[in-house]
Design a protein around this motif. Structure first.
Motif, PDB file in Angstrom:
ATOM      1  N   THR A 139      28.751  42.180 -28.867  1.00 65.50           N
ATOM      2  CA  THR A 139      28.978  42.053 -30.368  1.00 65.50           C
ATOM      3  C   THR A 139      28.115  40.692 -30.865  1.00 65.50           C
ATOM      4  OG1 THR A 139      31.110  41.003 -30.274  1.00 65.50           O
ATOM      5  CG2 THR A 139      30.698  43.584 -30.548  1.00 65.50           C
ATOM      6  N   GLU A 140      28.126  39.899 -29.977  1.00 62.27           N
ATOM      7  CA  GLU A 140      27.745  38.457 -30.068  1.00 62.27           C
ATOM      8  C   GLU A 140      26.391  38.150 -29.817  1.00 62.27           C
ATOM      9  OE1 GLU A 140      29.024  36.027 -32.319  1.00 62.27           O
ATOM     10  OE2 GLU A 140      30.870  37.017 -32.565  1.00 62.27           O
ATOM     11  N   ARG A 177      21.610  42.322 -27.266  1.00 66.38           N
ATOM     12  CA  ARG A 177      21.597  43.294 -26.474  1.00 66.38           C
ATOM     13  C   ARG A 177      20.809  43.144 -25.137  1.00 66.38           C
ATOM     14  NH1 ARG A 177      24.247  47.747 -26.246  1.00 66.38           N
ATOM     15  NH2 ARG A 177      25.107  47.884 -28.473  1.00 66.38           N
ATOM     16  N   GLN A 178      19.403  42.690 -25.417  1.00 68.57           N
ATOM     17  CA  GLN A 178      18.805  42.513 -24.222  1.00 68.57           C
ATOM     18  C   GLN A 178      19.045  41.597 -23.297  1.00 68.57           C
ATOM     19  OE1 GLN A 178      17.884  41.919 -27.737  1.00 68.57           O
ATOM     20  NE2 GLN A 178      16.602  43.578 -28.297  1.00 68.57           N
ATOM     21  N   GLN A 179      19.961  40.378 -23.540  1.00 64.47           N
ATOM     22  CA  GLN A 179      20.269  39.332 -22.890  1.00 64.47           C
ATOM     23  C   GLN A 179      21.531  39.924 -21.854  1.00 64.47           C
ATOM     24  OE1 GLN A 179      21.299  36.047 -25.128  1.00 64.47           O
ATOM     25  NE2 GLN A 179      21.627  34.590 -23.498  1.00 64.47           N
ATOM     26  N   VAL A 180      22.169  40.534 -22.829  1.00 61.64           N
ATOM     27  CA  VAL A 180      23.648  40.929 -22.182  1.00 61.64           C
ATOM     28  C   VAL A 180      23.750  42.397 -21.284  1.00 61.64           C
ATOM     29  CG1 VAL A 180      26.034  41.276 -22.413  1.00 61.64           C
ATOM     30  CG2 VAL A 180      24.836  39.673 -23.866  1.00 61.64           C
ATOM     31  N   ALA A 181      22.980  43.191 -21.864  1.00 59.79           N
ATOM     32  CA  ALA A 181      23.206  44.703 -21.401  1.00 59.79           C
ATOM     33  C   ALA A 181      22.762  44.761 -19.814  1.00 59.79           C
ATOM     34  CB  ALA A 181      22.278  45.641 -21.939  1.00 59.79           C
ATOM     35  N   SER A 182      21.692  44.088 -19.464  1.00 59.96           N
ATOM     36  CA  SER A 182      21.233  44.421 -17.992  1.00 59.96           C
ATOM     37  C   SER A 182      22.171  43.472 -17.071  1.00 59.96           C
ATOM     38  CB  SER A 182      19.897  44.061 -17.820  1.00 59.96           C
ATOM     39  OG  SER A 182      19.767  42.865 -18.329  1.00 59.96           O
ATOM     40  N   LEU A 183      22.721  42.619 -17.330  1.00 59.31           N
ATOM     41  CA  LEU A 183      23.452  41.826 -16.583  1.00 59.31           C
ATOM     42  C   LEU A 183      24.816  42.506 -15.783  1.00 59.31           C
ATOM     43  CD1 LEU A 183      23.912  38.612 -18.797  1.00 59.31           C
ATOM     44  CD2 LEU A 183      22.370  38.938 -16.787  1.00 59.31           C
ATOM     45  N   THR A 184      24.575  42.096 -14.358  1.00 60.50           N
ATOM     46  CA  THR A 184      25.615  42.869 -13.542  1.00 60.50           C
ATOM     47  C   THR A 184      25.811  41.845 -12.270  1.00 60.50           C
ATOM     48  OG1 THR A 184      24.000  43.872 -12.162  1.00 60.50           O
ATOM     49  CG2 THR A 184      24.950  44.932 -13.743  1.00 60.50           C
ATOM     50  N   GLY A 185      27.094  41.975 -11.576  1.00 66.17           N
ATOM     51  CA  GLY A 185      27.391  41.110 -10.607  1.00 66.17           C
ATOM     52  C   GLY A 185      27.425  39.595 -10.645  1.00 66.17           C
ATOM     53  N   SER A 186      26.713  38.832  -9.991  1.00 69.15           N
ATOM     54  CA  SER A 186      27.039  37.382 -10.058  1.00 69.15           C
ATOM     55  C   SER A 186      26.122  36.937 -11.344  1.00 69.15           C
ATOM     56  CB  SER A 186      26.140  36.730  -8.892  1.00 69.15           C
ATOM     57  OG  SER A 186      25.020  37.127  -8.729  1.00 69.15           O
ATOM     58  N   HIS A 187      25.296  37.781 -11.710  1.00 64.41           N
ATOM     59  CA  HIS A 187      24.366  37.052 -13.094  1.00 64.41           C
ATOM     60  C   HIS A 187      25.312  37.338 -14.295  1.00 64.41           C
ATOM     61  CE1 HIS A 187      20.540  36.762 -11.236  1.00 64.41           C
ATOM     62  NE2 HIS A 187      20.905  38.117 -10.310  1.00 64.41           N
ATOM     63  N   TRP A 188      25.987  38.462 -14.240  1.00 58.18           N
ATOM     64  CA  TRP A 188      27.266  38.614 -15.333  1.00 58.18           C
ATOM     65  C   TRP A 188      28.208  37.570 -15.350  1.00 58.18           C
ATOM     66  CZ3 TRP A 188      28.534  39.872 -19.617  1.00 58.18           C
ATOM     67  CH2 TRP A 188      29.514  40.380 -20.140  1.00 58.18           C
ATOM     68  N   LYS A 193      31.629  30.353 -26.455  1.00 54.90           N
ATOM     69  CA  LYS A 193      30.692  29.775 -27.644  1.00 54.90           C
ATOM     70  C   LYS A 193      29.411  30.627 -27.523  1.00 54.90           C
ATOM     71  CE  LYS A 193      33.390  26.257 -28.498  1.00 54.90           C
ATOM     72  NZ  LYS A 193      34.565  26.665 -29.119  1.00 54.90           N
ATOM     73  N   VAL A 194      28.835  31.025 -28.782  1.00 57.21           N
ATOM     74  CA  VAL A 194      27.612  31.625 -28.750  1.00 57.21           C
ATOM     75  C   VAL A 194      26.287  30.976 -28.400  1.00 57.21           C
ATOM     76  CG1 VAL A 194      26.472  33.274 -30.124  1.00 57.21           C
ATOM     77  CG2 VAL A 194      28.826  33.384 -30.314  1.00 57.21           C
ATOM     78  N   ALA A 195      26.398  29.675 -29.285  1.00 58.74           N
ATOM     79  CA  ALA A 195      25.308  28.853 -29.326  1.00 58.74           C
ATOM     80  C   ALA A 195      25.163  28.085 -28.216  1.00 58.74           C
ATOM     81  CB  ALA A 195      25.301  28.055 -30.611  1.00 58.74           C
ATOM     82  N   LEU A 196      24.790  28.283 -27.140  1.00 58.91           N
ATOM     83  CA  LEU A 196      24.632  27.380 -25.845  1.00 58.91           C
ATOM     84  C   LEU A 196      23.365  27.826 -24.881  1.00 58.91           C
ATOM     85  CD1 LEU A 196      28.051  27.140 -23.990  1.00 58.91           C
ATOM     86  CD2 LEU A 196      26.758  25.715 -25.337  1.00 58.91           C
TER      87      LEU A 196
END
Length: 159
Positions: A94-95, A98-109, A156-159
């Motif tokens: 939501t914040e 989508r391209q930045q968050v949706a594909s993250l899994t495991g240690s990257h997430w 925080k969103v803006a980092l």
């Protein structure tokens, strides 16, 4: 008008008779009369209304966080770490883009979560918790819930 000497010869009750009656002052108005006071009152009330409106607007914008916290608190005692990860991912979507968050899994997430909550405790890798035997490795479900709630309230969103 009489002279000073004549007045000194008079008695006190005679002087009292010669006094003019006092005029009572008009009562002070409880409502200000000048237009400047009305403008100031309107300005103060406007600032208060804007502050209250802003508070409700911010609460409305962050309602997904409150729903997620409620959902985390309502998880059963034997919940899966992936359930917490799924709730956090829905909130992150939501914040963040989508391209930045949706594909993250495991240690990257996990790195993404920890990067966006710099002052909080590091969240554990959800996949490692799920794959291994969490009870043997000292996995504390209440601690994971609290860490997730802390992340939801402080990221925080803006980092």
């Amino acid at each position: 008008m009489e002279s000073q000497e004549e007045l000194q010869k008079l008695e006190l009750y005679q002087l009292y008779d010669r006094m003019e009656p006092l005029v009572a002052a008009s009562p002070v108005a409880k409502i200000p009369e000048g237009p400047g006071w009305w403008v100031l009152l309107a300005l103060i009330l406007g600032i208060i209304a804007i502050a209250i409106g802003w508070k409700f607007y911010r609460r409305y914008q962050n309602r997904y966080r409150y729903y997620a916290i409620t959902e985390i608190n309502s998880l059963p005692e034997d919940f899966s770490p992936w359930q917490v990860s799924a709730i956090l991912k829905r909130c992150a979507l939501t914040e963040f883009p989508r391209q930045q968050v949706a594909s993250l899994t495991g240690s990257h997430w996990t790195e993404f979560l920890n990067r966006h909550y710099p002052n909080g405790p590091d969240l554990p890798d959800f996949n490692q918790l799920q794959k291994g035997n969490p009870e043997k490795e000292g996995f504390d479900r209440l601690q994971l819930k609290q860490q997730a709630i802390d992340w939801l309230t402080g990221f925080k969103v803006a980092l």
